[in-house]
Write an enzyme that holds these catalytic residues in place. Structure first.
Site, PDB file in Angstrom:
ATOM      1  N   THR A  30     -82.424  27.009  12.319  1.00 47.75           N
ATOM      2  CA  THR A  30     -83.232  28.244  12.466  1.00 47.75           C
ATOM      3  C   THR A  30     -84.610  28.047  11.820  1.00 47.75           C
ATOM      4  O   THR A  30     -85.598  28.577  12.308  1.00 47.75           O
ATOM      5  CB  THR A  30     -82.526  29.461  11.824  1.00 47.75           C
ATOM      6  OG1 THR A  30     -82.181  29.150  10.463  1.00 47.75           O
ATOM      7  CG2 THR A  30     -81.289  29.855  12.611  1.00 47.75           C
ATOM      8  N   GLN A 103     -72.340  20.751  14.882  1.00 44.24           N
ATOM      9  CA  GLN A 103     -71.972  21.579  16.047  1.00 44.24           C
ATOM     10  C   GLN A 103     -73.216  21.787  16.914  1.00 44.24           C
ATOM     11  O   GLN A 103     -73.137  22.357  17.993  1.00 44.24           O
ATOM     12  CB  GLN A 103     -71.440  22.939  15.589  1.00 44.24           C
ATOM     13  CG  GLN A 103     -70.218  22.854  14.706  1.00 44.24           C
ATOM     14  CD  GLN A 103     -69.891  24.196  14.107  1.00 44.24           C
ATOM     15  OE1 GLN A 103     -69.072  24.963  14.630  1.00 44.24           O
ATOM     16  NE2 GLN A 103     -70.529  24.519  12.985  1.00 44.24           N
ATOM     17  N   VAL A 105     -76.542  21.127  19.234  1.00 38.27           N
ATOM     18  CA  VAL A 105     -76.782  20.315  20.445  1.00 38.27           C
ATOM     19  C   VAL A 105     -78.276  20.015  20.595  1.00 38.27           C
ATOM     20  O   VAL A 105     -78.718  19.528  21.615  1.00 38.27           O
ATOM     21  CB  VAL A 105     -76.260  21.073  21.698  1.00 38.27           C
ATOM     22  CG1 VAL A 105     -74.758  21.266  21.630  1.00 38.27           C
ATOM     23  CG2 VAL A 105     -76.966  22.428  21.875  1.00 38.27           C
ATOM     24  N   HIS A 121     -70.260  19.266  19.844  1.00 43.99           N
ATOM     25  CA  HIS A 121     -70.428  20.155  20.999  1.00 43.99           C
ATOM     26  C   HIS A 121     -71.374  19.582  22.043  1.00 43.99           C
ATOM     27  O   HIS A 121     -71.958  20.324  22.833  1.00 43.99           O
ATOM     28  CB  HIS A 121     -70.914  21.540  20.530  1.00 43.99           C
ATOM     29  CG  HIS A 121     -69.867  22.267  19.745  1.00 43.99           C
ATOM     30  ND1 HIS A 121     -70.141  23.356  18.964  1.00 43.99           N
ATOM     31  CD2 HIS A 121     -68.532  22.027  19.583  1.00 43.99           C
ATOM     32  CE1 HIS A 121     -69.016  23.779  18.377  1.00 43.99           C
ATOM     33  NE2 HIS A 121     -68.030  22.985  18.732  1.00 43.99           N
ATOM     34  N   CYS A 129     -72.724  15.078  35.458  1.00 43.94           N
ATOM     35  CA  CYS A 129     -72.009  15.543  36.666  1.00 43.94           C
ATOM     36  C   CYS A 129     -70.527  15.712  36.337  1.00 43.94           C
ATOM     37  O   CYS A 129     -69.882  14.782  35.834  1.00 43.94           O
ATOM     38  CB  CYS A 129     -72.160  14.513  37.791  1.00 43.94           C
ATOM     39  SG  CYS A 129     -71.182  14.961  39.234  1.00 43.94           S
ATOM     40  N   CYS A 149     -76.174  16.429  41.416  1.00 41.37           N
ATOM     41  CA  CYS A 149     -75.981  14.989  41.258  1.00 41.37           C
ATOM     42  C   CYS A 149     -76.163  14.309  42.618  1.00 41.37           C
ATOM     43  O   CYS A 149     -76.109  14.970  43.664  1.00 41.37           O
ATOM     44  CB  CYS A 149     -74.544  14.776  40.754  1.00 41.37           C
ATOM     45  SG  CYS A 149     -74.075  13.051  40.631  1.00 41.37           S
ATOM     46  N   CYS A 151     -74.074  12.772  44.008  1.00 43.23           N
ATOM     47  CA  CYS A 151     -72.801  12.960  44.754  1.00 43.23           C
ATOM     48  C   CYS A 151     -72.708  14.374  45.312  1.00 43.23           C
ATOM     49  O   CYS A 151     -71.732  14.723  45.985  1.00 43.23           O
ATOM     50  CB  CYS A 151     -71.611  12.693  43.813  1.00 43.23           C
ATOM     51  SG  CYS A 151     -71.233  14.062  42.682  1.00 43.23           S
ATOM     52  N   SER A 190     -71.169  29.660  10.548  1.00 41.34           N
ATOM     53  CA  SER A 190     -70.281  30.796  10.269  1.00 41.34           C
ATOM     54  C   SER A 190     -68.831  30.324  10.191  1.00 41.34           C
ATOM     55  O   SER A 190     -67.939  31.073   9.791  1.00 41.34           O
ATOM     56  CB  SER A 190     -70.405  31.835  11.397  1.00 41.34           C
ATOM     57  OG  SER A 190     -69.978  31.226  12.632  1.00 41.34           O
ATOM     58  N   ASN A 214     -74.919  28.582   2.909  1.00 38.10           N
ATOM     59  CA  ASN A 214     -75.087  29.464   4.059  1.00 38.10           C
ATOM     60  C   ASN A 214     -75.829  30.738   3.649  1.00 38.10           C
ATOM     61  O   ASN A 214     -75.722  31.170   2.488  1.00 38.10           O
ATOM     62  CB  ASN A 214     -73.716  29.812   4.673  1.00 38.10           C
ATOM     63  CG  ASN A 214     -73.826  30.152   6.147  1.00 38.10           C
ATOM     64  OD1 ASN A 214     -74.363  29.377   6.933  1.00 38.10           O
ATOM     65  ND2 ASN A 214     -73.370  31.343   6.515  1.00 38.10           N
TER      66      ASN A 214
HETATM   67  N1  APR Z   1     -79.978  28.520   6.227  1.00 39.77           N
HETATM   68  C1  APR Z   1     -78.654  28.685   5.969  1.00 39.77           C
HETATM   69  N2  APR Z   1     -77.835  29.415   6.759  1.00 39.77           N
HETATM   70  C2  APR Z   1     -78.398  30.001   7.842  1.00 39.77           C
HETATM   71  C3  APR Z   1     -79.770  29.883   8.164  1.00 39.77           C
HETATM   72  C4  APR Z   1     -80.576  29.105   7.289  1.00 39.77           C
HETATM   73  N3  APR Z   1     -81.885  28.936   7.505  1.00 39.77           N
HETATM   74  N4  APR Z   1     -80.003  30.584   9.308  1.00 39.77           N
HETATM   75  C5  APR Z   1     -78.821  31.127   9.677  1.00 39.77           C
HETATM   76  N5  APR Z   1     -77.860  30.779   8.807  1.00 39.77           N
HETATM   77  C6  APR Z   1     -76.431  31.075   8.859  1.00 39.77           C
HETATM   78  C7  APR Z   1     -76.083  32.398   9.506  1.00 39.77           C
HETATM   79  O1  APR Z   1     -76.028  33.403   8.499  1.00 39.77           O
HETATM   80  C8  APR Z   1     -74.703  32.115  10.100  1.00 39.77           C
HETATM   81  O2  APR Z   1     -73.661  32.439   9.183  1.00 39.77           O
HETATM   82  O3  APR Z   1     -75.856  30.091   9.703  1.00 39.77           O
HETATM   83  C9  APR Z   1     -74.689  30.605  10.326  1.00 39.77           C
HETATM   84  C10 APR Z   1     -74.744  30.231  11.793  1.00 39.77           C
HETATM   85  O4  APR Z   1     -73.517  30.641  12.369  1.00 39.77           O
HETATM   86  P1  APR Z   1     -73.408  30.709  13.965  1.00 39.77           P
HETATM   87  O5  APR Z   1     -74.582  31.430  14.509  1.00 39.77           O
HETATM   88  O6  APR Z   1     -72.025  31.196  14.285  1.00 39.77           O
HETATM   89  O7  APR Z   1     -73.554  29.189  14.413  1.00 39.77           O
HETATM   90  P2  APR Z   1     -72.454  28.046  14.359  1.00 39.77           P
HETATM   91  O8  APR Z   1     -71.548  28.240  13.200  1.00 39.77           O
HETATM   92  O9  APR Z   1     -73.171  26.769  14.481  1.00 39.77           O
HETATM   93  O10 APR Z   1     -71.650  28.324  15.731  1.00 39.77           O
HETATM   94  C11 APR Z   1     -70.701  27.355  16.120  1.00 39.77           C
HETATM   95  O11 APR Z   1     -70.500  28.454  18.254  1.00 39.77           O
HETATM   96  O12 APR Z   1     -71.439  29.395  20.127  1.00 39.77           O
HETATM   97  C12 APR Z   1     -70.884  28.267  19.618  1.00 39.77           C
HETATM   98  O13 APR Z   1     -71.306  26.124  20.431  1.00 39.77           O
HETATM   99  C13 APR Z   1     -71.879  27.143  19.656  1.00 39.77           C
HETATM  100  O14 APR Z   1     -72.055  25.290  18.118  1.00 39.77           O
HETATM  101  C14 APR Z   1     -71.993  26.710  18.197  1.00 39.77           C
HETATM  102  C15 APR Z   1     -70.694  27.219  17.607  1.00 39.77           C
END
Ligand code: APR
Length: 247
Positions: A30, A103, A105, A121, A129, A149, A151, A190, A214
């Site tokens: 982020t 996780q 991409v 992920h 494809c 693709c 194909c 999360s 986090n």
């Molecule tokens: N520093 C620390 N934590 C942060 C920051 C930051 N700058 N910005 C956001 N967060 C925290 C948010 O508070 C949240 O708890 O990071 C966490 C991100 O959680 P998610 O949005 O659920 O992302 P993630 O855990 O990577 O999701 C897993 O879900 O949708 C699928 O494939 C997708 O890989 C993803 C997977």
């Protein structure tokens, strides 16, 4: 306990650990300008992932599906690794950490210079494809028409969609690293999505210390040996400063 004390404890654990694994989620990116999914400004706050990021959505609603991934590719094109990504790459070079399980991409760990990166992920940096498994550069997804693709089959972004199995080799590598870990640090996740969220518990199960960095509480905070609230890039910068100048 003061945050500075926690950071000093983590630096001590980093220096003593013989096998440290970093586990990152969207919160790691982020500060590079990419939205996460479940915080209040996350992608899944405006859209239902199962109706958008699934193979079913790709087949039944291709226009919206490809528009969503073109938008994500466009934002990715404007993003670059932040200081936290670069610090992790430096720590790998200095043999302070042994692997990153991500996780994400977005490929930002690779672009920052990290080598041992396990992408659970998949990656937005390619398209594939579903029928003949041929791999294409992500640019094939740009433009208005439905990418196909040679194909004839529709092309899928190289990311794991909801309902798809995770790549077996990535799971195998993540399992090896988690089992070997003495220190397992979650950054910006999360921890709501399985089976990715299994690895912090697996590391804990083999006796590793579990650290969660986090912005918000996670489902696994009660399992953590150390909890640090804050921004990934800032926390990694503080840790790096303490490592460089301990006094
Ligand atoms: N520093 C620390 N934590 C942060 C920051 C930051 N700058 N910005 C956001 N967060 C925290 C948010 O508070 C949240 O708890 O990071 C966490 C991100 O959680 P998610 O949005 O659920 O992302 P993630 O855990 O990577 O999701 C897993 O879900 O949708 C699928 O494939 C997708 O890989 C993803 C997977």
């Amino acid at each position: 306990m003061q945050d500075r004390d926690k950071l000093e404890i983590l630096v001590d654990w980093l220096l003593k650990s013989t096998h440290t694994v970093i586990f990152t989620g969207a919160g790691m990116s982020t500060e590079a300008g990419l939205p996460d999914f479940r915080s209040k400004t996350g992608l899944w706050k405006q859209k239902d992932p199962t109706k958008l990021a699934s193979v079913e959505a790709m087949n039944q609603n291709p226009e919206e599906f490809y528009e969503f991934y073109r938008m994500r590719l466009a934002t990715l094109g404007e993003a670059s690794p932040h200081k936290g990504h670069k610090i992790l790459a430096l720590w790998e070079k200095d043999r302070l950490i042994q692997a990153i399980i991500t996780q994400n991409v977005d490929g930002l760990h690779h672009r920052a210079g990290s080598n041992r990166v396990i992408e659970l992920h998949g990656t937005l940096r390619e398209a594939v494809c579903l029928k003949c498994k041929q791999v294409y550069p992500p640019q094939v997804l740009e433009g208005e028409s439905i990418p196909r693709c040679s194909c004839g089959q529709m092309l899928k972004p190289g990311v794991i969609l909801f309902g798809e199995m995770l790549p077996q080799e990535a799971l195998r590598q993540a399992d090896i690293e988690s089992r070997r870990s003495h220190l397992f640090i979650v950054i910006g996740s999360s921890l709501e999505v399985s089976p990715a969220n299994f690895f912090p518990l697996e590391a804990k199960g083999v006796g590793a210390k579990l650290v969660i960095i986090n912005l918000e509480p996670t489902d696994m905070d009660d399992q953590a040996d150390l909890l640090i609230r804050g921004k990934a890039g800032e926390i990694l910068d503080y840790l790096n400063k303490i490592l460089k100048d301990p006094d």
